[in-house]
Design an enzyme around this catalytic site. Structure first.
Site, PDB file in Angstrom:
ATOM      1  N   ASP A  44      -3.501   6.079  -3.939  1.00 37.88           N
ATOM      2  CA  ASP A  44      -3.713   4.808  -3.258  1.00 37.88           C
ATOM      3  C   ASP A  44      -2.435   4.422  -2.502  1.00 37.88           C
ATOM      4  OD1 ASP A  44      -5.512   2.233  -3.171  1.00 37.88           O
ATOM      5  OD2 ASP A  44      -3.472   1.552  -3.562  1.00 37.88           O
ATOM      6  N   TYR A  49       3.402  -0.866   2.101  1.00 39.93           N
ATOM      7  CA  TYR A  49       4.273  -0.417   0.999  1.00 39.93           C
ATOM      8  C   TYR A  49       5.540   0.264   1.551  1.00 39.93           C
ATOM      9  CZ  TYR A  49      -0.041  -0.985  -1.780  1.00 39.93           C
ATOM     10  OH  TYR A  49      -1.195  -1.461  -2.358  1.00 39.93           O
ATOM     11  N   LYS A  74      -4.612   1.295   3.868  1.00 42.50           N
ATOM     12  CA  LYS A  74      -5.013  -0.119   4.068  1.00 42.50           C
ATOM     13  C   LYS A  74      -4.395  -0.671   5.345  1.00 42.50           C
ATOM     14  CE  LYS A  74      -4.710  -0.634  -0.916  1.00 42.50           C
ATOM     15  NZ  LYS A  74      -3.503   0.126  -1.326  1.00 42.50           N
ATOM     16  N   HIS A 107      -6.512  -4.941   3.899  1.00 41.09           N
ATOM     17  CA  HIS A 107      -5.635  -5.215   2.756  1.00 41.09           C
ATOM     18  C   HIS A 107      -5.816  -6.635   2.190  1.00 41.09           C
ATOM     19  CE1 HIS A 107      -1.661  -3.569   0.986  1.00 41.09           C
ATOM     20  NE2 HIS A 107      -2.259  -4.331   0.111  1.00 41.09           N
TER      21      HIS A 107
END
Ligand code: A2P
Length: 277
Positions: A44, A49, A74, A107
């Site tokens: 994932d 990130y 995402k 997201h």
């Protein structure tokens, strides 16, 4: 590893490996490579990130064939809208060194507190995901952090979400949105299955874990599976990565499940209508 089946028939390994907060660079690349070697087949990731290139490198270094892996991305909040979403997707697959994604999620929903046109914005983003899905560049599409009011408009679309990724763990059951998801066969995926690690400090949980001869983390992961959620566990430590997968030789009783549902002090996740990002 067992699979969940999404509403469009796509199969997803039932435990995912999360990469949120994993430091970019060598740590991330090595962690992803190790996770795959230990048997994780579902990674994932997300653009926000800040470590997608390292995730891509870790996958490459593991030597695994792409089709053996389930890979999620995402679209971040600043990339909402049709054109931006398509461009964000193209960057994500380039950074991950792949030419398709297994799952792509919105997201966070645009919320009524942020935009008058929140519903139209979510719809536009969703249309981009739908077109990418129809073109075969994504095998399944979904959302993340969508509560009932955000999800309902998308349920009128031609293709509806197959996944809703939410913060779910003992003490945070999100019953309202989860029941809507199950009505429409939308799989709830669980991020922060250990409550951002905070649940590991719960005395009640550790006493229960001891009774089962398991770790608190294993109880949290099993709780998710027994609810029909897909836990995205994350650790950069090899031993913890391994033990987080060892959850198939026990079952939590119904009474203990209820106790875990009601654990107090852990239901403080972000409300999508209150967040400032
Ligand atoms: P680490 O990477 O050092 O193992 P959550 O998934 O709820 O957000 O929690 C993640 C946090 O929990 C990470 O900080 C991770 O740290 C830690 N963690 C993950 N698995 C375990 C485990 N089995 N035992 C203890 N801590 C864990």
């Amino acid at each position: 590893m067992k699979n969940y089946e999404l509403r469009n028939g796509v199969r997803v390994p039932e435990i995912g490996y999360g990469t949120w907060k994993t430091p970019d660079g060598e740590t991330c690349a090595k962690a992803v490579e190790t996770a795959i070697k230990l048997g994780y087949r579902h990674i994932d990731a997300a653009m926000v990130y800040g470590n997608e290139e390292s995730v891509g490198l870790g996958i490459k270094n593991s030597g695994i064939r792409r089709e053996e892996l389930f890979l999620t991305g995402k679209v971040w909040n600043t990339d909402r809208g049709y054109g931006r979403t398509i461009r964000a997707f193209e960057k994500t697959i380039k950074d991950l060194q792949t030419d398709y994604l297994d799952l792509y999620l919105i997201h966070w929903p645009a919320s009524p507190n942020q935009y008058d046109c929140w519903e139209a914005l979510n719809r536009e983003t969703w249309e981009a995901l739908t077109d990418l899905y129809k073109s075969g560049k994504i095998k399944a599409i979904g959302v993340s952090n969508f509560r009932r009011r955000h999800l309902i408009p998308l349920l009128e679309e031609e293709v509806i979400p197959m996944v809703n990724q939410l913060e779910l763990h003992p003490g945070m059951v999100q019953a309202d949105i989860v029941s809507l998801c199950s009505e429409y066969q939308i799989l709830p995926e669980a991020y922060s299955p250990l409550g951002n690690g905070k649940l590991l400090k719960s005395k009640e949980l550790s006493e229960m874990a001891e009774r089962y001869g398991k770790t608190s983390a294993q109880i949290c992961i099993k709780w998710n599976l027994q609810h029909g959620f897909l836990p995205l566990s994350k650790s950069v430590n090899e031993d913890r990565m391994r033990t987080n997968l060892e959850v198939h030789d026990f079952k939590i009783t119904e009474e203990d499940m209820r106790t875990l549902d009601g654990l107090e002090g852990f239901a403080d996740g972000n409300d999508p209508d209150q967040v400032l990002f």
